[in-house]
Design a protein around this motif. Structure first.
Motif, PDB file in Angstrom:
ATOM      1  N   GLY A 263      14.057   2.986  -3.143  1.00 28.47           N
ATOM      2  CA  GLY A 263      13.464   1.997  -3.201  1.00 28.47           C
ATOM      3  C   GLY A 263      12.620   1.525  -2.906  1.00 28.47           C
ATOM      4  N   SER A 264      12.167   2.642  -2.315  1.00 31.46           N
ATOM      5  CA  SER A 264      10.745   2.709  -0.818  1.00 31.46           C
ATOM      6  C   SER A 264      10.112   3.987  -0.871  1.00 31.46           C
ATOM      7  CB  SER A 264      11.367   2.493   0.254  1.00 31.46           C
ATOM      8  OG  SER A 264      10.173   2.620   0.728  1.00 31.46           O
ATOM      9  N   TRP A 265       8.519   3.604  -1.442  1.00 32.04           N
ATOM     10  CA  TRP A 265       8.384   5.110  -2.092  1.00 32.04           C
ATOM     11  C   TRP A 265       6.854   5.013  -1.614  1.00 32.04           C
ATOM     12  CZ3 TRP A 265      10.784   2.211  -5.843  1.00 32.04           C
ATOM     13  CH2 TRP A 265      11.752   2.824  -6.068  1.00 32.04           C
ATOM     14  N   VAL A 266       5.958   5.768  -1.712  1.00 34.15           N
ATOM     15  CA  VAL A 266       4.179   6.236  -1.487  1.00 34.15           C
ATOM     16  C   VAL A 266       3.689   7.214  -1.777  1.00 34.15           C
ATOM     17  CG1 VAL A 266       2.861   7.227   0.985  1.00 34.15           C
ATOM     18  CG2 VAL A 266       5.194   6.294   1.436  1.00 34.15           C
ATOM     19  N   TYR A 267       2.348   6.935  -2.638  1.00 40.89           N
ATOM     20  CA  TYR A 267       1.475   7.212  -2.909  1.00 40.89           C
ATOM     21  C   TYR A 267       0.559   8.153  -2.751  1.00 40.89           C
ATOM     22  CZ  TYR A 267      -2.787   8.725  -6.253  1.00 40.89           C
ATOM     23  OH  TYR A 267      -3.825   9.422  -6.861  1.00 40.89           O
ATOM     24  N   ARG A 268       0.664   9.140  -2.664  1.00 40.23           N
ATOM     25  CA  ARG A 268      -0.815   9.876  -1.704  1.00 40.23           C
ATOM     26  C   ARG A 268      -1.767  10.693  -2.310  1.00 40.23           C
ATOM     27  NH1 ARG A 268       3.771  10.634   1.589  1.00 40.23           N
ATOM     28  NH2 ARG A 268       4.097   9.514   3.120  1.00 40.23           N
ATOM     29  N   GLY A 269      -2.866  10.122  -2.610  1.00 45.87           N
ATOM     30  CA  GLY A 269      -4.165  11.354  -3.106  1.00 45.87           C
ATOM     31  C   GLY A 269      -5.298  10.887  -2.064  1.00 45.87           C
ATOM     32  N   GLY A 270      -5.984  11.787  -2.500  1.00 54.78           N
ATOM     33  CA  GLY A 270      -6.862  12.622  -1.058  1.00 54.78           C
ATOM     34  C   GLY A 270      -6.520  12.116   0.620  1.00 54.78           C
ATOM     35  N   ASP A 271      -8.264  10.484   0.049  1.00 53.99           N
ATOM     36  CA  ASP A 271      -7.988   9.899   1.636  1.00 53.99           C
ATOM     37  C   ASP A 271      -6.590   8.662   1.238  1.00 53.99           C
ATOM     38  OD1 ASP A 271      -9.382  11.392   2.434  1.00 53.99           O
ATOM     39  OD2 ASP A 271     -11.424  11.006   1.596  1.00 53.99           O
ATOM     40  N   ILE A 272      -6.223   8.328   0.226  1.00 61.52           N
ATOM     41  CA  ILE A 272      -5.602   6.864  -0.844  1.00 61.52           C
ATOM     42  C   ILE A 272      -4.261   7.295  -0.235  1.00 61.52           C
ATOM     43  CG2 ILE A 272      -5.391   5.316  -2.469  1.00 61.52           C
ATOM     44  CD1 ILE A 272      -8.320   6.432  -3.754  1.00 61.52           C
ATOM     45  N   SER A 273      -3.557   6.469   0.218  1.00 59.67           N
ATOM     46  CA  SER A 273      -2.025   6.103   0.096  1.00 59.67           C
ATOM     47  C   SER A 273      -1.663   4.280  -0.264  1.00 59.67           C
ATOM     48  CB  SER A 273      -1.671   6.240   1.334  1.00 59.67           C
ATOM     49  OG  SER A 273      -2.076   5.353   2.719  1.00 59.67           O
ATOM     50  N   PHE A 274      -1.151   4.815  -1.406  1.00 58.25           N
ATOM     51  CA  PHE A 274      -0.212   3.221  -1.350  1.00 58.25           C
ATOM     52  C   PHE A 274       1.050   2.712  -1.078  1.00 58.25           C
ATOM     53  CE2 PHE A 274       1.236  -0.032  -4.478  1.00 58.25           C
ATOM     54  CZ  PHE A 274       0.160  -0.590  -4.499  1.00 58.25           C
ATOM     55  N   SER A 275       1.658   2.431  -0.724  1.00 56.79           N
ATOM     56  CA  SER A 275       3.247   1.982  -1.035  1.00 56.79           C
ATOM     57  C   SER A 275       3.704   1.099  -1.767  1.00 56.79           C
ATOM     58  CB  SER A 275       3.823   2.094   0.920  1.00 56.79           C
ATOM     59  OG  SER A 275       3.204   2.964   2.130  1.00 56.79           O
ATOM     60  N   PHE A 276       5.527   0.870  -1.990  1.00 53.36           N
ATOM     61  CA  PHE A 276       5.692   0.179  -2.733  1.00 53.36           C
ATOM     62  C   PHE A 276       7.256   0.574  -2.946  1.00 53.36           C
ATOM     63  CE2 PHE A 276       4.435   3.911  -5.959  1.00 53.36           C
ATOM     64  CZ  PHE A 276       6.144   3.783  -6.534  1.00 53.36           C
ATOM     65  N   GLY A 277       7.587  -0.655  -3.541  1.00 55.00           N
ATOM     66  CA  GLY A 277       9.553  -1.004  -3.164  1.00 55.00           C
ATOM     67  C   GLY A 277       9.548  -2.004  -3.583  1.00 55.00           C
ATOM     68  N   LEU A 278      10.775  -1.942  -3.552  1.00 52.66           N
ATOM     69  CA  LEU A 278      11.857  -2.898  -3.907  1.00 52.66           C
ATOM     70  C   LEU A 278      12.504  -3.771  -2.075  1.00 52.66           C
ATOM     71  CD1 LEU A 278      13.662  -2.461  -7.041  1.00 52.66           C
ATOM     72  CD2 LEU A 278      11.530  -3.847  -6.608  1.00 52.66           C
TER      73      LEU A 278
END
Length: 446
Positions: A354-369
């Protein structure tokens, strides 16, 4: 008896005509506002007289009440080319001339029945016996053009003015001492986007308008507004879309922190709300990057309840977004492993439970429940999800109390906005003399 009845009808007709003629004379000055204005604000003259901040709309200080008729409304407007204007009824043109001489940065010159000058080399001023118009800010080189525009405004008849537009008659439906009607294109893009929700995909921001009453109390500007369109087919779709918005319960009303700039609060069923979101080009641009990494549309379909988008940045390159939403049966969690495998080269999704992080280049985005709450946030996963839900320094309590019960609520936090006023532009500049030093602006749609 018949003769007496005819006489009474004649008296009645004369009285009606007299009232109409008086009304026309009272409103003669309003015809100086051009029909092409994209936004118009009407301010009760008594409100202007009682507010030092509002008096700064006009350049005459303590002499304002002597030269401007504050028994009538003062109008602020935005021209189609982005200039801001003020229109007021002249009380005493001779006294106005003398007062203007004390504040102008150039000699007051006469052109026919009109007097022209400028203030601080950036505001063009013109008036006749009925109307005062101030227009700007413009460069020194553009002042002559601005003054010529003012002369045209002062000369124009009612058919060429805002009085001939449905926008002006819309004021009759707004019960407020400060009110405005604006095309959505006159609003800053980030703040305009929510008003386009529900408009047909082909509609543009000049075809959708906002009518609003404004109230100021305890340091908060509250704007009660409604989006609409003079195009019947667009207006029909806007009204139809309102069914997708349920009264906000206020679950996330205390989740906006003191350093976040703008927030949008709603209560929706995601499956019904998603088509509206997909048809809004501005909001889709914000969310497009997420859809390349995760199936954001599927996440949105699981939403059922309060929803909040909160932004800390103004530019497309600095969105700094937080999303919070009540969800029901989030089946998309079973797809996360597939998302991990489908990441493009140089990108990754990590995390579990239920806790994830997307990383790509200079961008990161965390999402979850967190229980039945979905969270998404620009950057790495915060140390405490509870800090997202209830920050240590939340927005003012008066603001959070205004959110619940409305179909939609938008909040502008003026502390970070003050540093970004140039980016806000448009109607914010019209509001600025009224909301200077006010803590926040809350715009609610019932």
């Amino acid at each position: 008896m018949k003769t007496r009845l005819i006489d009474l009808k004649a008296v009645w007709l004369i009285m009606v005509c007299a009232v109409c003629l008086t009304s026309c004379r009272d409103n003669d000055y309003v015809r100086s506002i051009p029909a092409s204005a994209t936004a118009v604000m009407k301010i009760d003259g008594a409100v202007v007289a009682g507010s030092h901040k509002m008096l700064s709309l006009l350049p005459f200080g303590d002499k304002t009440a002597d030269v401007i008729d504050l028994s009538r409304e003062v109008y602020a407007f935005e021209t189609v080319d982005g200039n801001l204007g003020i229109c007021a009824r002249v009380k005493d043109s001779d006294a106005l001339l003398e007062a203007l001489k004390t504040v102008t940065t150039s000699d007051v010159r006469k052109q026919g029945d009109y007097r022209l000058a400028d203030i601080n080399n950036s505001w063009a001023v013109g008036f006749n016996d009925k109307s005062l118009v101030v227009l700007g800010p413009v460069s020194v080189a553009a002042l002559p053009d601005a003054q010529r525009s003012i002369v045209r405004m002062l000369k124009q008849d009612e058919d060429a003015s805002i009085m001939a537009r449905p926008m002006y008659s819309k004021f009759d439906s707004i019960d407020s001492r400060v009110a405005f009607v604006a095309q959505v294109q006159a609003l800053p893009e980030k703040f305009a986007a929510p008003f386009m929700l529900g408009a047909p995909k082909g509609a543009n921001a000049s075809q959708v308008a906002v009518a609003a009453g404004v109230d100021i109390k305890d340091g908060i500007v509250r704007i009660d507004c409604q989006s609409f369109s003079f195009d019947k087919s667009i207006d029909r779709e806007l009204k139809k879309s309102r069914a997708a918005f349920r009264p906000v319960k206020g679950v996330f009303s205390q989740s906006m922190s003191h350093n976040q700039l703008f927030s949008l609060f709603a209560n929706v069923k995601g499956k019904e709300f998603l088509p509206l979101l997909q048809s809004d080009r501005s909001l889709q641009a914000v969310l497009m990057g997420l859809n390349t990494a995760v199936d954001f549309d599927n996440i949105m379909r699981s939403v059922d309840g309060d929803l909040a988008f909160m932004f800390s940045g103004m530019s497309q390159d600095n969105i700094a977004m937080t999303m919070l939403a009540r969800v029901d049966n989030p089946v998309w969690t079973a797809d996360v492993d597939y998302w991990k495998q489908s990441c493009q080269p140089g990108c990754s999704i990590t995390g579990s439970n239920g806790s994830w992080v997307y990383r790509g280049g200079d961008i990161s985005f965390s999402f979850g429940l967190q229980g039945d709450v979905f969270y998404g946030i620009s950057g790495e996963t915060p140390a405490s999800i509870q800090q997202l839900l209830k920050p240590s320094q939340p927005i003012y309590g008066e603001v959070s109390r205004m959110i619940a019960g409305n179909r939609m609520a938008m909040v502008l936090n003026l502390n970070p906005l003050a540093a970004n006023s140039a980016a806000a532009g448009g109607m914010f500049d019209i509001l600025k003399p009224i909301i200077d030093n006010v803590k926040a602006v809350v715009c609610v749609m019932k």
